[in-house]
Design a protein around this motif. Structure first.
Motif, short mmCIF file in Angstrom:
data_model
loop_
_atom_site.label_atom_id
_atom_site.label_comp_id
_atom_site.label_asym_id
_atom_site.label_seq_id
_atom_site.Cartn_x
_atom_site.Cartn_y
_atom_site.Cartn_z
N ILE A 1 0.84 -1.21 0.00
CA ILE A 1 0.00 0.00 0.00
C ILE A 1 0.87 1.25 0.00
O ILE A 1 0.59 2.22 -0.70
N THR B 1 2.77 1.27 -3.65
CA THR B 1 1.92 1.33 -4.84
C THR B 1 0.91 2.48 -4.76
O THR B 1 0.77 3.26 -5.71
N LEU B 2 0.22 2.57 -3.66
CA LEU B 2 -0.81 3.60 -3.51
C LEU B 2 -0.28 4.88 -2.87
O LEU B 2 -1.02 5.86 -2.76
#
Length: 289
Positions: free
Chosen positions: A140, A143-144
């Protein structure tokens, strides 16, 4: 029954009562013995500690507490622990109580399946989840681009997830005792769903709310494993993590470590003593309901 027989029965009951009281006192002393060890050794020098760990210290000086607070960066660690504990519990209570209320009132197969899932997650040990959890939180973050690692917000998010199942379970049982007629009357008077929950349902959940709050304070405040996986910088350390500074690779400062441990448990003891009567009320109310 003759007077002699009554006297024998009374003496027998008195002896049993005395033996039971002695056994309870002995168990309490065994339970409190580790706290005694921590307390007396927190006032000793290293040489005095190694000489006899059970003896009373020669002088009760708070110099090791002052050194421990300085090395732990106590005020910063205390503020981090307070923020994580208070915010986590606030979200757990609000979200879990709402969830339990809807699961009870929407009584269909889906709600029963969801409730069983919450109960089932209580049986899963954290140790089986910690490595996949860290990999997921790292994904997370990378990537985010959501900061989940080495942030108090990420730790709070994980605490909410791990604390939700027990809170939903406790709230679910209490919500069943609240008459639906009260909510229907409020709806007839023009109250919406949000108002029904906050003005009618949530105030009646006070015994369970206090119980959940106390249990979660003890858990989150004293938790070491999850914060040690999530938090890496010294600025974000909570109080349990800050006590690790006394355990070096080659030496252990046991006297200051004991002082640091006392500083860690004192806030929880004070909180528990203040909220003890609410624990009894919450357990008794849950049993009656």
């Amino acid at each position: 029954m003759t007077n002699t027989a009554k006297t024998k029965v009374h003496k027998s009951r008195s002896v049993k009562s005395v033996i039971l009281n002695i056994a309870v006192v002995a168990l309490c002393l065994c339970y409190l013995f580790p706290i005694y060890i921590i307390l007396v050794n927190s006032f000793k020098s290293r040489s005095e500690l190694y000489d006899n760990i059970l003896a009373i210290p020669q002088s009760f000086s708070f110099q090791y507490y002052a050194k421990a607070m300085d090395k732990m960066n106590f005020l910063r660690a205390l503020s981090n622990s307070v923020i994580v504990t208070v915010v986590s519990i606030l979200f757990i209570i609000v979200l879990a109580s709402m969830t339990a209320w809807m699961l009870v009132r929407v009584n269909n197969k889906l709600s029963k399946v969801l409730f069983n899932i919450f109960v089932a997650t209580m049986l899963i040990p954290f140790q089986t989840l910690m490595m996949p959890l860290m990999q997921e939180m790292g994904w997370i973050r990378d990537t985010l681009h959501i900061p989940m690692m080495d942030t108090l917000g990420g730790l709070i998010f994980m605490n909410i997830g791990f604390g939700a199942s027990m809170a939903v379970f406790l709230f679910h049982g209490f919500v069943k005792s609240i008459p639906v007629s009260l909510e229907e009357a409020a709806t007839i008077d023009g109250c919406n769903k949000f108002g029904v929950f906050w003005k009618i349902v949530f105030p009646m959940l006070k015994p369970t709310t206090v119980t959940v709050m106390i249990l979660d304070v003890i858990w989150i405040w004293n938790d070491y494993l999850l914060p040690s996986l999530v938090l890496s910088s010294k600025a974000n350390r909570t109080i349990p993590l800050s006590t690790f500074s006394f355990f070096g690779q080659f030496t252990i400062q046991w006297n200051m470590a004991m002082a640091g441990l006392m500083l860690t448990i004192i806030p929880v003891i004070i909180f528990y003593l203040c909220a003890q009567k609410y624990i009894i009320k919450g357990v008794a109310a849950g049993a009656v309901k």
